[in-house]
Design an enzyme around this catalytic site. Structure first.
Site, short mmCIF file in Angstrom:
data_model
loop_
_atom_site.label_atom_id
_atom_site.label_comp_id
_atom_site.label_asym_id
_atom_site.label_seq_id
_atom_site.Cartn_x
_atom_site.Cartn_y
_atom_site.Cartn_z
N LYS A 202 21.48 -29.38 -54.47
CA LYS A 202 22.31 -28.63 -53.51
C LYS A 202 23.05 -29.58 -52.58
O LYS A 202 24.25 -29.44 -52.36
CB LYS A 202 21.41 -27.70 -52.69
CG LYS A 202 22.11 -27.05 -51.52
CD LYS A 202 21.18 -26.69 -50.37
CE LYS A 202 20.51 -27.89 -49.77
NZ LYS A 202 19.76 -27.64 -48.55
N THR B 240 19.82 -28.13 -44.22
CA THR B 240 21.04 -28.75 -44.73
C THR B 240 21.86 -27.65 -45.40
O THR B 240 21.46 -27.12 -46.43
CB THR B 240 20.71 -29.85 -45.75
OG1 THR B 240 19.79 -30.77 -45.16
CG2 THR B 240 21.96 -30.59 -46.17
N LYS C 101 25.21 -35.24 -42.01
CA LYS C 101 24.08 -35.07 -42.92
C LYS C 101 24.55 -35.07 -44.39
O LYS C 101 23.90 -35.67 -45.26
CB LYS C 101 23.36 -33.76 -42.58
CG LYS C 101 22.23 -33.38 -43.51
CD LYS C 101 21.08 -34.35 -43.47
CE LYS C 101 19.97 -33.92 -44.41
NZ LYS C 101 18.97 -34.97 -44.60
P1 NAD Z 1 11.04 -25.83 -48.69
O1 NAD Z 1 11.54 -25.06 -49.86
O2 NAD Z 1 9.77 -26.61 -48.79
O3 NAD Z 1 10.88 -24.86 -47.40
C1 NAD Z 1 11.74 -23.80 -47.12
C2 NAD Z 1 10.89 -22.62 -46.70
O4 NAD Z 1 11.75 -21.54 -46.31
C3 NAD Z 1 9.99 -22.08 -47.84
O5 NAD Z 1 8.64 -22.15 -47.42
C4 NAD Z 1 10.48 -20.66 -48.03
O6 NAD Z 1 9.44 -19.75 -48.36
C5 NAD Z 1 11.09 -20.34 -46.66
N1 NAD Z 1 12.05 -19.24 -46.68
C6 NAD Z 1 13.08 -19.02 -47.54
N2 NAD Z 1 13.75 -17.90 -47.18
C7 NAD Z 1 13.13 -17.42 -46.07
C8 NAD Z 1 13.36 -16.30 -45.25
N3 NAD Z 1 14.36 -15.45 -45.48
N4 NAD Z 1 12.53 -16.08 -44.21
C9 NAD Z 1 11.49 -16.94 -43.96
N5 NAD Z 1 11.23 -18.03 -44.72
C10 NAD Z 1 12.05 -18.26 -45.76
O7 NAD Z 1 12.24 -26.78 -48.24
P2 NAD Z 1 12.17 -28.08 -47.30
O8 NAD Z 1 11.96 -29.28 -48.15
O9 NAD Z 1 11.27 -27.80 -46.15
O10 NAD Z 1 13.69 -28.13 -46.81
C11 NAD Z 1 14.21 -27.22 -45.85
C12 NAD Z 1 15.63 -27.64 -45.51
O11 NAD Z 1 15.61 -28.97 -44.96
C13 NAD Z 1 16.57 -27.69 -46.71
O12 NAD Z 1 17.85 -27.29 -46.29
C14 NAD Z 1 16.56 -29.16 -47.11
O13 NAD Z 1 17.72 -29.53 -47.81
C15 NAD Z 1 16.44 -29.82 -45.75
N6 NAD Z 1 15.80 -31.15 -45.73
C16 NAD Z 1 14.70 -31.42 -46.52
C17 NAD Z 1 14.12 -32.68 -46.46
C18 NAD Z 1 12.92 -33.04 -47.33
O14 NAD Z 1 12.60 -34.25 -47.45
N7 NAD Z 1 12.21 -32.08 -47.93
C19 NAD Z 1 14.62 -33.65 -45.58
C20 NAD Z 1 15.69 -33.33 -44.75
C21 NAD Z 1 16.27 -32.07 -44.84
#
Ligand code: NAD
Length: 306
Positions: free
Chosen positions: A246, A96, A171
């Site tokens: 965010k 997102t 979204k």
């Molecule tokens: P999260 O923080 O659990 O996972 C993100 C991952 O990205 C982390 O493990 C982090 O170490 C990794 N990361 C960051 N920078 C990096 C890089 N340069 N190279 C490699 N890895 C890197 O977050 P999430 O909950 O999995 O969410 C991810 C995205 O999906 C966000 O944009 C969030 O808004 C969106 N989202 C989340 C949900 C939810 O329910 N958690 C639902 C829909 C959408």
């Protein structure tokens, strides 16, 4: 079966790649966090050290990263996706992000001869684990058809939102609605308790009444009611408060740019800011429920356990 590169193996990416592996795809994953890497490896992802290694032979490249700045960082540079992916790889961002980042990914991909779709998702970790996420896609219809072939094992719904950035626009509006309804579920749950109602009985009433919502059914912020709720696990994150903050901030910003008044979204933003100021940004966003009680004490949360 396809070779799929996946950048970002966190709460969502970890569960989504497990579905792709189960569908028989070869998935090469990258993450900065050792715990995320280990969990993905245990689920059958081939974890590699660099983005360049992950994308080198990819049929498709997915990013599932916290914010726009992280997405830009893994696309750009000598080790990035654009410099190392095969020209015919389908590129998709499921994070997102802000609309400007998504537009930048579309325009730069196009100028470099790549196909790109914005492919954000809804359904949370529960939907990711079950393979029932809703994908909302933005891009050309040919590129969306190509993306859908890879997305199918992760999804319950694949919906074309429109042209480039339309998926991310959908979204942002969706998540603004989600976090406003989370506030309602949080306040309603505590009012019901304050009025002496049994929590489970009240939830069963609201579930089939006019208070029903996805937040109610999936994230109800009271322990022992909904299995997928973070309230059952001391509010450890399935969706971090920092990420929820965010998303609402992106929606409020988009509203401001379009001359809209969004006071309910601004209230959700202010509530998330309070939690973050308390040092709880990495806890689940449904811990917003603690702001309802006068002393911040709430069933299911014990600060001493953290
Ligand atoms: P999260 O923080 O659990 O996972 C993100 C991952 O990205 C982390 O493990 C982090 O170490 C990794 N990361 C960051 N920078 C990096 C890089 N340069 N190279 C490699 N890895 C890197 O977050 P999430 O909950 O999995 O969410 C991810 C995205 O999906 C966000 O944009 C969030 O808004 C969106 N989202 C989340 C949900 C939810 O329910 N958690 C639902 C829909 C959408």
């Amino acid at each position: 079966m396809a070779t799929i590169a996946w950048i970002g193996l966190g709460n969502m990416g970890g569960a989504m790649t497990a579905r792709l592996v189960a569908a028989g795809h070869r998935v090469l994953g990258v993450d900065l966090n050792p715990a995320a890497r280990a969990a993905a490896a245990a689920a059958g992802v081939t974890v590699v050290e660099t983005v360049a290694e992950a994308v080198a032979e990819a049929d498709a490249v997915f990013t599932m990263l916290p914010k726009g700045e992280h997405v830009r960082a893994v696309y750009e540079g000598a080790d990035g996706i654009w410099a190392n992916a095969p020209q015919d790889a389908l590129l998709a961002d499921s994070s997102t992000v802000d609309i400007d980042t998504s537009r930048h990914c579309h325009e730069t991909s196009q100028s470099l001869g790549f196909r790109f779709v914005d492919a954000p998702v809804s359904g949370g970790v529960a939907g990711a684990s079950a393979g029932t996420l809703t994908f909302m896609l933005g891009g050309s219809s040919e590129d969306i058809d190509a993306a859908a072939a890879f997305i199918t094992p992760m999804s319950g719904n694949i919906i074309t939102a429109g042209g480039p950035t339309a998926g991310i626009a959908a979204k942002l509006a969706n998540n603004m609605m989600l976090f406003i309804s989370l506030l309602a579920a949080a306040e309603g749950s505590q009012l019901a308790a304050g009025l002496g109602l049994d929590p489970k009985t009240f939830w069963e009433i609201a579930r089939v009444s006019s208070a029903d919502s996805w937040a109610m059914r999936t994230w109800y912020p009271v322990p022992g009611i909904v299995p997928s709720a973070a309230a059952n696990q001391n509010f450890d994150a399935t969706f971090q408060t920092l990420l929820a903050r965010k998303d609402v901030a992106l929606a409020v910003d988009a509203g401001t740019r379009n001359d809209l008044s969004l006071p309910a979204a601004q209230l959700a933003l202010a509530q998330f800011d309070r939690l973050i100021e308390e040092g709880l940004g990495e806890k689940d966003c449904s811990l917003i429920v603690k702001l309802v009680s006068a002393d911040g004490a709430v069933d299911g949360y014990d600060a001493a356990v953290d």
